[in-house]
Structures are given as C-alpha cells and as structure tokens.
Design an enzyme around this catalytic site. Structure first.
Site: not given
Ligand code: 13P
Length: 254
Positions: A170, A237-238, A216, A176, A98, A10-12, A100
């Site tokens: 999640e 993510g990251g 993470s 994150g 998600h 997920n490149w957000k 977010e």
C-alpha cells in the site's frame, strides 16, 4: 482466472454497529454467487462490530478480519484486544502494520514482526502491510523501504508459515487520495516483493504468497490492476464501505 485472488475491505474507523450489520447483510446477499476458490473475500470491521458481522456472515463465504491486535493472549493491557479474542470472535484474518498504524500509533517493523508471529501462534492469518511515502518514492528509495519493512516484519517466520501470510503493498501516497498507482508501478513493486520472498525463502514459497495492492482501488481501476502478473488481490478502504462498489471490485469492475 487461474489464481485465487483475495479481495479484502478495510473498514477503518467507519461503521456503527447498525451500519455494519446493514453492510454485512447486503454483502452476504450480493456476493453469494462469488466462487471463493476464484476470488476469496473478507471484511475487516472495527473491533466492536466484529461479533455482529461474523454472526450475519455465518453460512457465507465472506471471511472476517480485525484491523490490529495486541501481541499477548491476555493480561493487564487496558484498551487492547488479543489474538485469542479475535480468533474466538470468528475472525480468520488480522491486518498488521497498516501505514495509518505506523504513522499515528508508532508501529515499527519490530512491533509488526512481534504481532505477525503472535497472530500465527493463534491461527490467525496476518495481512502484513508495507509501502513507501511520497517523499520516499520521489527520492527513489521505494524498494529499499519495502525491503526493510518486509524483511523486518517477516523476521524469524519459518517457511511453513508463509502460506498463511498475505502481504499488502500500500503506497502511502495512494491511500485515501484517489491517486492510484499505475498498474505498471504497482506490478514493479509486487515483483520486487515476490523476488525478495524467493531470496528469503524459495521460489515455491514466494509464488504461493498472495500480494494485495491497496491505495484508491475502485471499480473502474481494479480490472487493470488485477491483470498484472504479481497482483493477487486488493486491500480496499473507501470503496469497501458501500456494498455496490465492493461488489464491483470483487467482480473486477463488472
Ligand atoms: P483507500 O482504498 O481508501 O485508498 O484505502 C486503502 C487502504 O488503506 C486499505 O487498507
């Protein structure tokens, strides 16, 4: 490896078009030997990067997904993107609900449900996200929260459609933050979700739904997480923003 794992990035809201092209080209190259019947891979770039990324990934096994959608085919909905557009741009997947989006954009179990149903109508495969906050975990209501989100999100989805759905667990406190759930903590909730699916549908249907863990996930913790019985992949993510770390995750830390 007997399961078909599913690793999605997920490149957000990261990656300009040029950066996205570079990352997609690198991934196409370094993941070319990955057998998709063992580990399926996908990337979910920002909408604006999707056409360039699908073009580059043509001829590779890496699938593309969107990070959200508006649940209508078209219309006067300024600023929104429809499932038909996402599908036509070459996406197979769409992330829905998600945390977010729940936290910053007011998404609810009802809106998630509407989007999941609409995505399925347009032959997109939803990756539906659920997960508790730290406060909820500390209060001991994790399972209640996850049950409400999963039951609400899947309302009126018939059994035959469940094979097209991925659920991503999640925990919000692990996103994150570098604070990963322990494999045992994650497995406990994954098993709970699997049991819930068996109650809502049946054992076979529950066994066929892939449940990803997200929060993470890194090259050095992925192997242990993936060794758990009910963890069928990761939503990353990251660590999906760099080709070498996503490669290491897809290859279970090798
Ligand atoms: P991180 O891997 O950066 O914690 O993000 C997880 C996530 O939200 C994936 O959807």
């Amino acid at each position: 490896m007997s399961r078909n794992y599913f690793m999605a990035g997920n490149w957000k809201m990261y990656m300009t078009i040029d950066e996205a092209k570079e990352l997609a080209s690198s991934l196409k190259n370094i993941l070319k030997d990955v057998d998709s019947s063992e580990v399926e891979t996908a990337v979910c770039p920002p909408f604006i990067d999707i056409p360039a990324v699908t073009e580059i990934l043509k001829g590779s096994e890496i699938k593309v997904g969107a990070q959200n959608m508006y649940p209508k085919q078209d219309g006067a909905f300024t600023g929104e993107i429809s499932p038909l557009m996402i599908r036509n741009a070459g996406c197979k997947y769409v992330i829905i609900g998600h945390s977010e989006r729940r936290q910053y954009f007011g998404e609810t179990d009802a809106s998630v449900n509407e989007k999941v149903k609409c995505a399925l109508e347009y032959d997109l495969c939803p990756i539906m996200c659920v997960g508790e906050t730290l406060e909820q975990r500390e209060k001991g209501v994790t399972n209640d929260v996850v049950k409400e989100q999963a039951t609400g999100g899947l309302k009126d989805i018939p059994k035959e459609k469940m094979k097209n759905i991925t659920i991503a667990y999640e925990p919000v406190w692990a996103i994150g933050t570098g604070k990963v759930a322990t494999p045992a903590q994650a497995q406990e909730v994954h098993a709970f979700i699997r049991g819930l699916l068996a109650e809502l549908y049946d054992e076979n249907t529950a066994a066929a739904v892939r449940i990803q863990y997200g929060g993470s996930v890194k090259p050095d913790n992925v192997k242990e997480l993936m060794s758990m019985e009910d963890i069928d992949g990761a939503l990353v993510g990251g660590a999906s923003l760099k080709a070498d770390s996503f490669e290491a995750i897809v290859k279970f830390g090798k």
